[in-house]
Scaffold this motif. Structure first.
Motif, PDB file in Angstrom:
ATOM      1  N   HIS A  85      64.816  12.922  11.495  1.00 28.23           N
ATOM      2  CA  HIS A  85      65.272  12.543  10.144  1.00 28.23           C
ATOM      3  C   HIS A  85      66.194  13.622   9.590  1.00 28.23           C
ATOM      4  O   HIS A  85      67.244  13.325   9.016  1.00 28.23           O
ATOM      5  CB  HIS A  85      64.072  12.396   9.190  1.00 28.23           C
ATOM      6  CG  HIS A  85      63.145  11.260   9.514  1.00 28.23           C
ATOM      7  ND1 HIS A  85      61.906  11.463  10.065  1.00 28.23           N
ATOM      8  CD2 HIS A  85      63.272   9.914   9.355  1.00 28.23           C
ATOM      9  CE1 HIS A  85      61.307  10.300  10.247  1.00 28.23           C
ATOM     10  NE2 HIS A  85      62.108   9.339   9.820  1.00 28.23           N
ATOM     11  N   ARG A  86      65.777  14.890   9.791  1.00 32.44           N
ATOM     12  CA  ARG A  86      66.555  15.993   9.201  1.00 32.44           C
ATOM     13  C   ARG A  86      67.934  16.123   9.861  1.00 32.44           C
ATOM     14  O   ARG A  86      68.909  16.483   9.210  1.00 32.44           O
ATOM     15  CB  ARG A  86      65.763  17.305   9.288  1.00 32.44           C
ATOM     16  CG  ARG A  86      64.582  17.333   8.308  1.00 32.44           C
ATOM     17  CD  ARG A  86      64.006  18.727   8.155  1.00 32.44           C
ATOM     18  NE  ARG A  86      63.237  19.133   9.316  1.00 32.44           N
ATOM     19  CZ  ARG A  86      61.942  18.836   9.516  1.00 32.44           C
ATOM     20  NH1 ARG A  86      61.286  18.132   8.608  1.00 32.44           N
ATOM     21  NH2 ARG A  86      61.320  19.238  10.587  1.00 32.44           N
ATOM     22  N   VAL A  89      70.253  13.888   8.120  1.00 33.12           N
ATOM     23  CA  VAL A  89      70.648  14.449   6.819  1.00 33.12           C
ATOM     24  C   VAL A  89      71.797  15.439   7.024  1.00 33.12           C
ATOM     25  O   VAL A  89      72.800  15.423   6.313  1.00 33.12           O
ATOM     26  CB  VAL A  89      69.460  15.168   6.138  1.00 33.12           C
ATOM     27  CG1 VAL A  89      69.901  15.830   4.841  1.00 33.12           C
ATOM     28  CG2 VAL A  89      68.330  14.193   5.887  1.00 33.12           C
ATOM     29  N   GLU A  90      71.615  16.276   8.044  1.00 29.52           N
ATOM     30  CA  GLU A  90      72.633  17.288   8.371  1.00 29.52           C
ATOM     31  C   GLU A  90      73.976  16.610   8.689  1.00 29.52           C
ATOM     32  O   GLU A  90      75.027  17.024   8.197  1.00 29.52           O
ATOM     33  CB  GLU A  90      72.136  18.073   9.591  1.00 29.52           C
ATOM     34  CG  GLU A  90      73.015  19.212  10.007  1.00 29.52           C
ATOM     35  CD  GLU A  90      72.578  20.536   9.398  1.00 29.52           C
ATOM     36  OE1 GLU A  90      71.422  20.629   8.950  1.00 29.52           O
ATOM     37  OE2 GLU A  90      73.404  21.457   9.366  1.00 29.52           O
ATOM     38  N   ALA A 112      63.747  12.879   3.459  1.00 32.98           N
ATOM     39  CA  ALA A 112      64.413  13.969   4.172  1.00 32.98           C
ATOM     40  C   ALA A 112      65.673  14.408   3.434  1.00 32.98           C
ATOM     41  O   ALA A 112      66.084  15.560   3.528  1.00 32.98           O
ATOM     42  CB  ALA A 112      64.762  13.526   5.597  1.00 32.98           C
TER      43      ALA A 112
END
Ligand SMILES: [Zn+2]
Length: 191
Positions: A85-86, A89-90, A112
C-alpha cells in the motif's frame, strides 16, 4: 547476477518513470499481508463460506443478523496498510501514479495516504439504511451492534442497515465504475 524478478522490476520501474497516467488496479491480494482474509483460492473465505449464503443481497434482506454476525467475525477493523500500500502512495506522491482502482472495501489505500482511490465494490467504513438511505460511520453502527444485532437505523428505526459494500446480486456503483473506465481508457501503464 540479477534475478528474473529484479529484471522484471527494473522494466516496470522504467515504464512507470515515463508514464503519464498510470493506474493501479488492486484486489484482495494486496491486503493479505495486512491480515485481511482473501476470498478465492486456497484458504480463501469463499472456500469456507458460501458467498450466496453470507454475502448476497437477497440473503441479507431475509436475515441481516446472519450477515452482521459473519461480518463482525471476519472484519479486521484495526488492519494497517502494508509496504505494498505504501509503495503505491510513494508512486502517487512522486507523480508516477494517477489513481488506484480497487475491489477492496477495507480503506487501506486511503489509510496509507493515497488520494485518488476509486472503490469499485464500495467501502466497509460506512453503513447505509436501505429504508431511508441515511448513511452512518461504521464505527457508530458497530457500537450499536454490540448492544443489539442486527443494528437498527438511528434515523428511522429500519431493520436493514447494510455496510456500503457491494454484495453479490448488487450492481457496482455507477459513478465509480464510470470514473474507473475513463482512467483505464487513458492509462498508459496499468499495474
Ligand atoms: Zn433509516
Amino acid at each position: 547476477m540479477t534475478t528474473a524478478t529484479e529484471t522484471a522490476l527494473d522494466q516496470v520501474a522504467a515504464l512507470l518513470r515515463t508514464a503519464r497516467s498510470a493506474i493501479a488496479f488492486t484486489g484482495a491480494g494486496i491486503s493479505v499481508e495486512s491480515g485481511i482474509p482473501h476470498f478465492r483460492g486456497e484458504g480463501g473465505l469463499w472456500t469456507k463460506f458460501d458467498p450466496y449464503k453470507v454475502a448476497h443481497i437477497d440473503t441479507f434482506r431475509k436475515d441481516p443478523a446472519q450477515y452482521w454476525t459473519y461480518s463482525l467475525e471476519h472484519r479486521r477493523a484495526d488492519a494497517e496498510p502494508n509496504p505494498a500500500h505504501r509503495a503505491l502512495v510513494e508512486l502517487e506522491s512522486r507523480g508516477h501514479l494517477r489513481a488506484v482502482i480497487t475491489q477492496n472495501t477495507d480503506g487501506l489505500h486511503q489509510k496509507a495516504g493515497n488520494r485518488q482511490v476509486i472503490e469499485l465494490h464500495g467501502s466497509s467504513k460506512s453503513v447505509v439504511c436501505l429504508d431511508c438511505e441515511a448513511r452512518f460511520p461504521r464505527a457508530e453502527i458497530d457500537r450499536r451492534n454490540r448492544e443489539h444485532c442486527p443494528p437498527s437505523c438511528p434515523s428511522c428505526g429500519g431493520q436493514f442497515l447494510k455496510p456500503t459494500v457491494v454484495l453479490f446480486g448488487e450492481a457496482l456503483p455507477e459513478a465509480a465504475l464510470r470514473e474507473a473506465q475513463v482512467l483505464a481508457m487513458a492509462a498508459d501503464v496499468p499495474l
